[in-house]
Scaffold this active site. Sequence first.
Site, PDB file in Angstrom:
ATOM      1  CE  LYS A 129       2.188  15.126   0.332  1.00 47.69           C
ATOM      2  NZ  LYS A 129       2.407  14.255   1.276  1.00 47.69           N
ATOM      3  CE1 TYR A 155     -26.955  29.890  10.529  1.00 45.02           C
ATOM      4  CE2 TYR A 155     -25.013  30.287   9.468  1.00 45.02           C
ATOM      5  CZ  TYR A 155     -26.214  29.887   9.281  1.00 45.02           C
ATOM      6  OH  TYR A 155     -26.747  29.537   8.256  1.00 45.02           O
TER       7      TYR A 155
END
EC number: 5.1.1.1
Length: 364
Positions: free
Chosen positions: A35, A256
């Site tokens: 899956k 950042y």
Amino acid sequence: MSRPLIADIDLDALRRNYCLARDQAPHSRAIAVVKADAYGHGAVACADALRDLAPAFAVACLEEALTLREAGITQPIVLLEGFFDAAELSLIDAHRLWTAVHSDWQIDALLAYRPRQPIPTWLKLDSGMHRLGFAPEAFEARWQRLAAATEHVTDLHLMTHFATADALDAAYFRRQMACIASLRQRLEAPVCLANSPATLAWPEAHGDWNRPGVMLYGSDPLEGANDASRALEPVMTLRSEIIAVRELAEGEAVGYGGRWRASRPSRIGVVAGGYGDGYDRHARDGTPVLVEGQRVPLAGKVSMDMLTVDLTELPEAGIGSPVVLWGEGLPIDEVARHCDTISYTLMTGVLPRVPRRYRNAETG
């Protein structure tokens, strides 16, 4: 020259992990769970690699099953969440899929549909996960209803899912097993119980079928590893390269927010790969990365397309140096812990712009 980030998929490792799952439970049949695009590894390629080993596959939904059928996979495919609309039953019937059933409306729809051949059906027991399925006191009546509908249903199985098998904490698991054992005995029901952790650690949960999932891809699903789980091999190695090197003075910051600051003169390597590729933005400073086969620490926040590592202790590294973000030599489970997440999230989060390169694709 293309961007150097690539997901390197070793299909021989996948096969060996499947064989390990199978050998842990020699009296059970092992369904290969593919899956979520085989946990991000590519469902078609992985199913094709296992077609000579796995007697059946499992997916979450009809669309995933049809993708495998269109690729030529002929083995039985189990829909773990069943069907979401009665209209799907015609395709389930046409493609000879097996379906889970977890709700009364699904039973009603199944018994109202006139299949060309009876549909293999796995009735979901809620043994303690409290997610899908029928409570123990309600299960038997649903079982008997389906068992009597022989024109509609065949190969009826009891299916459940364990909530705590990964923790090796026996109390809750054994309560679930006691619930299952009582019903199994009364109904003489064939069962599919064991997920990856139960396959590895709980022989009493091995049933007619087991459902190894994440272990096929090399992640250890146990909170405390055992000999079997330590033998799992990584299937995906997320590889990249150093694309730039910066020299920083003591006190200068990287990335950042300036989260990481140099405590000494430092060499910072920039790696092609960021959260826009599936590398977790929440990775902490110090998260291990392999450069030239050596561990170096993540330095600064992960950007969309890049991340930065401290190369100060690895002077031989430079532009073009090979990088492993997880996989061979760097377990994905370890990286996941530094990101406060789990390996499943990292695997399934590798985005489509990252090319998959398959090795050892030949079956046999």
